[in-house]
Structure formats: structure tokens, C-alpha cells
Design an enzyme around this catalytic site. Structure first.
Site, PDB file in Angstrom:
ATOM      1  N   SER A  32       0.840  -1.209   0.000  1.00 40.33           N
ATOM      2  CA  SER A  32       0.000   0.000   0.000  1.00 40.33           C
ATOM      3  C   SER A  32       0.868   1.249   0.000  1.00 40.33           C
ATOM      4  O   SER A  32       0.608   2.196  -0.754  1.00 40.33           O
ATOM      5  CB  SER A  32      -0.898   0.023   1.240  1.00 40.33           C
ATOM      6  OG  SER A  32      -1.728  -1.107   1.275  1.00 40.33           O
TER       7      SER A  32
ATOM      8  N   ARG B  32       1.045   8.178   5.978  1.00 35.35           N
ATOM      9  CA  ARG B  32       0.153   7.373   6.821  1.00 35.35           C
ATOM     10  C   ARG B  32      -1.250   7.979   6.883  1.00 35.35           C
ATOM     11  O   ARG B  32      -2.234   7.246   6.988  1.00 35.35           O
ATOM     12  CB  ARG B  32       0.740   7.151   8.212  1.00 35.35           C
ATOM     13  CG  ARG B  32      -0.014   6.092   9.010  1.00 35.35           C
ATOM     14  CD  ARG B  32       0.812   5.456  10.102  1.00 35.35           C
ATOM     15  NE  ARG B  32       1.868   4.608   9.580  1.00 35.35           N
ATOM     16  CZ  ARG B  32       1.700   3.337   9.178  1.00 35.35           C
ATOM     17  NH1 ARG B  32       0.514   2.751   9.267  1.00 35.35           N
ATOM     18  NH2 ARG B  32       2.710   2.653   8.709  1.00 35.35           N
TER      19      ARG B  32
ATOM     20  N   HIS C 271      -2.758   6.722   3.839  1.00 34.25           N
ATOM     21  CA  HIS C 271      -2.994   5.284   4.014  1.00 34.25           C
ATOM     22  C   HIS C 271      -4.293   5.028   4.763  1.00 34.25           C
ATOM     23  O   HIS C 271      -5.024   4.093   4.462  1.00 34.25           O
ATOM     24  CB  HIS C 271      -1.796   4.687   4.767  1.00 34.25           C
ATOM     25  CG  HIS C 271      -1.906   3.221   5.047  1.00 34.25           C
ATOM     26  ND1 HIS C 271      -2.264   2.731   6.285  1.00 34.25           N
ATOM     27  CD2 HIS C 271      -1.710   2.146   4.262  1.00 34.25           C
ATOM     28  CE1 HIS C 271      -2.273   1.413   6.242  1.00 34.25           C
ATOM     29  NE2 HIS C 271      -1.941   1.029   5.027  1.00 34.25           N
TER      30      HIS C 271
END
Lengths: 216, 216
Positions: free
Chosen positions: B17, B40, B43
Site C-alpha cells: 500500500s 500514513r 494510508h
């Protein structure tokens, strides 16, 4: 730009937010109830993409509301964060419960032994529950993939699947598979979603039945 | 469109990812550490707006990492959902703790008596804590507004403020006020943010120190 803070009474913040969201939302072809679900996803993310990416299978919301009204249901989430975001007061009023198996030691052990994700094992634990079941996945496409297999094998019969995992690996694919399965579902098509979106959809449905809001 | 599921080992999903996110992220002017924080947030939301809206005050990340390395810190969140999303293994490894006062009965009572939000009262409870303090707000602009007042009155001295509430009422204003205050901060400018984003930023910082990821 001037950034002046306007005093708003605590109990009026949510209503004011919803008004502002309504002003920017397209009219859409949703039912009134579906619209409340869309609106709450935008409320929790400030992301108007949810006015475009949310898919409702036919009468999914109506069916979910019937299940909630009857009570005694279990919502199974694939993160503790989603479970934490589900309104406990509304849940208690509806005699429902929420479960998340992700942090269970035996789920972790079994996942490692079998080389699969904890989320996939979690769905097998969900299949062992009795009573009406709602699956709310905001994180793990592997939960949805395993769920699809279990549904195909007639081992689990969720009343509704809220399929809103976020991410980049097998996320779109796993959501499309849920849509194809024919189960009543609410799906955030594409990459977006998350534990917050999963909780927001559960809450929106519960608020439709209870008349509650996130502030009371 | 064909939506074929590709088998990816559980422990490789996050790395894959992150690779996909990197391919779509702008090169930006972030430090390497700041970039991990941005990554992040994307994400956890699949929303690349976080590559545009995240503001880092000068050396905020470096300072936060120093605080985390020393241990004994408390992260105060403004939702139980954000607290739930913070990685407990990384937190324990760093001898840190997370607190959320939102569901405390006395906070609720006091908020009602004073006609202010529970989030605002929560910040006063945070001010009473000893030890290094990190504030992570993903929900309530009123928490940030009260925090700003307490900082101005020299009643609270957070090491860093993660100011990422989501929403439509006083959200932008409260975030800009945090930036103006001069406190070390990470801010999602604009309307976006959320409990998931607050937790993701805390986790990104902790992972930078511990080397952990969300899967282990």
C-alpha cells in the site's frame, strides 16, 4: 483571511454542520433515509466524495432499519476503532451489541498459523454467532473476501454488509465482490472508506430508528 | 471492469500500500520524517488531499520524536475512537499512555452545568496531568479553542498539538488559531481530518521511533 470563531451552542453544532453539508450536497436520487447515511459519512470526513461513491443495494437501508427495530442484533466490525465509534447509547436503546474479534489472542494465533489475516479469521468467528448479524468493515478487504467465501458456502447469513474498507490492495475488488454477491449492502466504491465511515454508517442507521444524534 | 483479487501475504499488504501511495504522492518539500506522517494519513483515508493540507510547524516532528524517545508522555485525544486507534504495542514500547476524558461522567456533568462542550472541559482535565503532554484532536474544534485559551493563560504546556478536527463549524478557525499560537503543531488545514487521522499521525510518529508498523 480572517478566521473568526463564532459561538455556537454545543447542542447546535451538529445541526448547523448538517445544514452546511446539505447546501453542498447534490440532490441525488437517494431515498430520504439513504441521504441521511450519505450526509453522516460526509459529516465524519468532510469529504464530499461520499456523495458519489456510496452504493446502496436495493432496499438495503429499509432492511437494516427493520433489523435494528427488532433488536437483538450484533454488529461485527473489523477494527476496535470502528467498534469504539459506534454510539453505545443508541446501541443499548436498540438492545444491540457490537463485537470485534481483531484483538483476541486466539484470532491472532490462528491467523499466524494459517498465514491469513486476523480479519479473515474474525469473519469465521462472526459466522459462529447466533442472532441477526450486521458486518461493518472499514479496514480489511481480507475480511470481505473471507466473508464472501463464507456466504457462498452458506456458513454465514448477514442481514446487511457495510463494506467500506479503505486502501490500495484488493480494496476495490473486495467491495465489488460484495456487491456482486447479492447480499444487502452499503458500499463505498473505490479506495475510500475507513473505520470512521463504518461507524458513521452504523450510527446513521441507528439514529434513523432512535432519533438520537451524536450529541444526545 | 475486471476486479480480480490478487493474493498478498498479510505482512506485505501495508508495504505494498505504501509503495502505491508513494507513486501518487508529490515529491513535496517535507523532511523524510514528515513524509512518513503524510503517507500514513493517506494510508488511513485514501485521500490524497492530505498531501496538500497538512501543515507542520518548524521542527514539530523532530520535537515530537524526541518526546516519544524519552517516554513517560501522555497523549490526550478528544474521542475514544482516536484513543482506540492508537497502536497500544508501540505506546507500551515507548512507556507512553493515552487518555480520553470525553466519556467521563464528571466531564459530562460539568459541560452541561457550564453550557460548554465535553471536549472543552476535557482540555482542562488534560491541563491537570503531569508529565509531557501531546494533544491529538480529531473531532472537536471546541477542544482546540479551549486549549488555546489555556495555553495563553499559561495553564497547559503541550509538547505538540495534533490539530486535525473534521467538520464545518469553527473547524478551520480553531486550527488556524493553533498555528498562530506558536505551539509545535501538525495541522490538517481546512475542513478535513478526523479521529482516524489523529490516530494515524500519532502512530506514524511512534512508528518512526519504534520501527513498528500497523501490522507488527
Amino acid at each position: 483571511m480572517d478566521h473568526k470563531i463564532t459561538w455556537v451552542k454545543p447542542e447546535e453544532i451538529e445541526a448547523r454542520s448538517m445544514e452546511l453539508i446539505e447546501q453542498e450536497m447534490p440532490s441525488g436520487s437517494w431515498s430520504w433515509e439513504e441521504r441521511q447515511v450519505v450526509r453522516r459519512c460526509i459529516h465524519t470526513s468532510a469529504d464530499f466524495d461520499y456523495a458519489k461513491n456510496l452504493y446502496f443495494s436495493q432496499e438495503a437501508v429499509e432492511h437494516a432499519l427493520q433489523v435494528l427495530k427488532k433488536g437483538g442484533f450484533t454488529i461485527v466490525t473489523d477494527t476496535n476503532m470502528a467498534a469504539s465509534g459506534i454510539n453505545k447509547r443508541a446501541l443499548a436503546a436498540l438492545h444491540g451489541q457490537v463485537r470485534c474479534f481483531m484483538a483476541d489472542a486466539d484470532v491472532d494465533r490462528e491467523a499466524k498459523e494459517r498465514g491469513i489475516t486476523r480479519a479473515a479469521v474474525s469473519m469465521e468467528h462472526a459466522a459462529a454467532l447466533s442472532g441477526p448479524l450486521m458486518i461493518a468493515s472499514g479496514n480489511a478487504p481480507t475480511a470481505l473476501i473471507r466473508l464472501n467465501e463464507l456466504m457462498a458456502a452458506d456458513r454465514i447469513h448477514p442481514e446487511i454488509v457495510i463494506a467500506v474498507p479503505v486502501g490500495f490492495v484488493n480494496v476495490i475488488e473486495s467491495k465489488e465482490a460484495i456487491i456482486r454477491s447479492g447480499v444487502p449492502c452499503i458500499v463505498a466504491r473505490g479506495r475510500k472508506g475507513g473505520s470512521n465511515i463504518a461507524a458513521a454508517i452504523c450510527n446513521a442507521l441507528m439514529y434513523l430508528v432512535t432519533g438520537y444524534t451524536s450529541v444526545g
